[in-house]
Design a protein around this motif. Structure first.
Motif, short mmCIF file in Angstrom:
data_model
loop_
_atom_site.label_atom_id
_atom_site.label_comp_id
_atom_site.label_asym_id
_atom_site.label_seq_id
_atom_site.Cartn_x
_atom_site.Cartn_y
_atom_site.Cartn_z
N GLU A 23 -3.29 10.93 7.33
CA GLU A 23 -3.23 10.04 8.24
C GLU A 23 -3.66 10.68 9.79
OE1 GLU A 23 0.51 7.17 6.66
OE2 GLU A 23 0.96 8.85 8.34
N LEU A 24 -3.42 11.88 9.96
CA LEU A 24 -3.83 12.31 11.22
C LEU A 24 -5.41 12.41 11.20
CD1 LEU A 24 -1.72 15.73 11.96
CD2 LEU A 24 -1.85 13.47 13.35
N LEU A 25 -6.05 12.68 10.00
CA LEU A 25 -7.36 13.07 9.99
C LEU A 25 -7.93 11.81 10.05
CD1 LEU A 25 -9.54 15.18 7.56
CD2 LEU A 25 -10.21 12.77 7.83
N LEU A 26 -7.53 10.56 9.46
CA LEU A 26 -8.23 9.20 9.63
C LEU A 26 -8.11 8.90 10.94
CD1 LEU A 26 -6.98 7.37 6.32
CD2 LEU A 26 -9.28 8.12 7.13
N PHE A 85 -6.41 1.49 4.97
CA PHE A 85 -5.52 2.56 5.03
C PHE A 85 -5.40 2.98 6.43
CE2 PHE A 85 -7.05 3.00 0.92
CZ PHE A 85 -6.14 3.14 0.00
N GLU A 86 -6.71 3.04 7.26
CA GLU A 86 -6.25 3.33 8.74
C GLU A 86 -5.57 1.95 9.44
OE1 GLU A 86 -8.76 4.71 12.46
OE2 GLU A 86 -9.82 4.68 10.66
N ALA A 87 -6.02 0.99 9.24
CA ALA A 87 -5.49 -0.34 9.73
C ALA A 87 -4.05 -0.36 9.56
CB ALA A 87 -6.15 -1.67 9.07
N GLU A 88 -3.68 0.02 8.54
CA GLU A 88 -1.86 0.01 8.35
C GLU A 88 -1.38 0.95 9.15
OE1 GLU A 88 1.72 1.14 6.57
OE2 GLU A 88 0.05 2.48 6.35
N MET A 91 0.94 -1.30 0.10
CA MET A 91 0.00 -0.16 0.21
C MET A 91 0.88 0.99 0.18
SD MET A 91 -2.95 0.98 2.83
CE MET A 91 -3.85 -0.60 2.34
N THR A 92 0.44 2.19 -0.94
CA THR A 92 1.46 3.41 -0.95
C THR A 92 1.25 4.35 0.33
OG1 THR A 92 -0.42 4.42 -2.28
CG2 THR A 92 1.15 3.41 -3.43
N SER A 93 2.13 5.04 0.53
CA SER A 93 2.02 6.13 2.06
C SER A 93 1.04 7.10 1.46
CB SER A 93 3.39 6.24 2.34
OG SER A 93 3.92 7.15 1.14
N MET A 94 0.38 7.58 2.67
CA MET A 94 -0.56 8.54 2.45
C MET A 94 0.24 9.99 3.02
SD MET A 94 -3.97 7.13 4.12
CE MET A 94 -5.05 8.02 3.37
N HIS A 120 -22.58 16.99 7.97
CA HIS A 120 -21.72 15.93 7.10
C HIS A 120 -21.28 15.09 7.96
CE1 HIS A 120 -22.14 17.66 3.09
NE2 HIS A 120 -22.52 18.91 3.57
N ARG A 121 -20.94 13.93 7.86
CA ARG A 121 -20.35 12.69 8.57
C ARG A 121 -19.45 12.17 7.49
NH1 ARG A 121 -22.51 8.59 10.28
NH2 ARG A 121 -24.53 8.76 9.21
N TYR A 122 -18.36 11.40 8.07
CA TYR A 122 -17.46 10.88 7.04
C TYR A 122 -17.11 9.45 7.65
CZ TYR A 122 -17.14 15.41 4.93
OH TYR A 122 -17.61 16.64 4.53
N PRO A 123 -17.82 8.62 7.51
CA PRO A 123 -17.49 7.09 8.24
C PRO A 123 -16.64 6.47 7.22
CG PRO A 123 -19.73 7.14 7.32
CD PRO A 123 -19.23 8.48 7.25
N THR A 124 -15.86 5.50 7.54
CA THR A 124 -14.93 4.66 6.85
C THR A 124 -15.42 3.76 6.00
OG1 THR A 124 -13.08 5.16 8.50
CG2 THR A 124 -12.93 3.30 7.02
N THR A 125 -15.21 3.55 4.64
CA THR A 125 -15.71 2.93 3.79
C THR A 125 -14.47 1.77 3.24
OG1 THR A 125 -15.06 4.31 1.96
CG2 THR A 125 -17.21 4.45 2.59
N ASP A 126 -13.24 2.30 3.25
CA ASP A 126 -12.05 1.33 3.18
C ASP A 126 -11.24 1.44 4.27
OD1 ASP A 126 -9.91 -0.02 2.30
OD2 ASP A 126 -9.87 0.79 0.34
#
Length: 227
Positions: free
Chosen positions: A9-12, A130-133, A1-4, A121-127
């Motif tokens: 990363e902070l936001l997630l 990325f955060e798991a990594e 997985m490519t780095s973000m 607006h809410r922003y729940p995770t769909t994938d």
């Protein structure tokens, strides 16, 4: 997985996966994300702290849209101090980062209406991959005691400076230990004033951005309470 980018990363880490709402201090996250963009540019060798200002060393785009927009503006404008950059960048940065994450399918934009007229607006995770990594890298850094890679050290430094230890979701009794370990990682990488600066121009530049971030966080949130 490519780095973000570090700002993503902070936001997630700061947003709850299920509710899609930010946790912790809003201004703390916004300042931290602004600092994260500057740290990314410093690590990429594009900017450095010179004579009291952040100056462009190399205007070559990095390939990250937000960082490249900041780099373009920095190359065209008069030099600004780290404090000036943090305040200039923080106001719409979160919206731009969220839009990019939505466009890439990492989070979704849930637009809800309250009282018939107010849009929330809410922003729940769909994938979640990325955060798991990101969390795995941090967990390894916090628990193994091994020297971590540069980007993970930079993320740990930003988490420490923004007082975002609660975003790690650790049991209460482990939070203080995590705080100390984050500080050790930041100092060991030379990303905090007084740490090992080595011969690199990058680390002093990052350290000055981090010091500026810490001062801004303290001005906004006050002196942290003892753990």
């Amino acid at each position: 997985m490519t780095s973000m980018p570090l700002a993503e990363e902070l936001l997630l880490l700061a947003y709850d996966d299920q509710t899609g709402k930010a946790t912790g201090s809003r201004i703390g996250l916004d300042l931290g994300m602004a600092a994260a963009v500057l740290v990314d540019l410093a690590l990429a060798g594009r900017i450095a702290y010179v004579d009291g200002f952040l100056k462009v060393l190399d205007a070559t785009p990095t390939g990250e849209p937000i960082a490249d927009l900041v780099l373009e503006k920095a190359a065209e404008a008069e030099p600004h101090t780290p404090a000036q950059w943090l305040q200039r960048m923080r106001h719409r940065l979160r919206t731009r980062v969220l839009e990019d994450l939505v466009a890439r399918g990492i989070v979704q934009d849930v637009d809800e209406t309250q009282m018939g007229v107010i849009h929330v607006h809410r922003y729940p995770t769909t994938d979640p991959a990325f955060e798991a990594e990101i969390r795995k890298r941090l967990a390894d850094a916090l628990t193994t005691g091994a020297i971590c890679d540069e980007r993970t050290a930079a993320l740990a430094t930003l988490l420490f400076s923004c007082r975002m230890e609660p975003a790690l979701r650790l049991p209460q009794e482990e939070t203080a230990r995590a705080h100390d370990r984050l500080e050790q990682i930041a100092s060991g990488a030379g990303f905090m004033a007084g740490g090992n600066m080595e011969d690199s121009i990058v680390r002093p530049s990052v350290a000055l951005v981090v010091a500026t971030l810490s001062k801004a966080i303290q001005a906004a949130l006050g002196t942290p309470k003892p753990a």
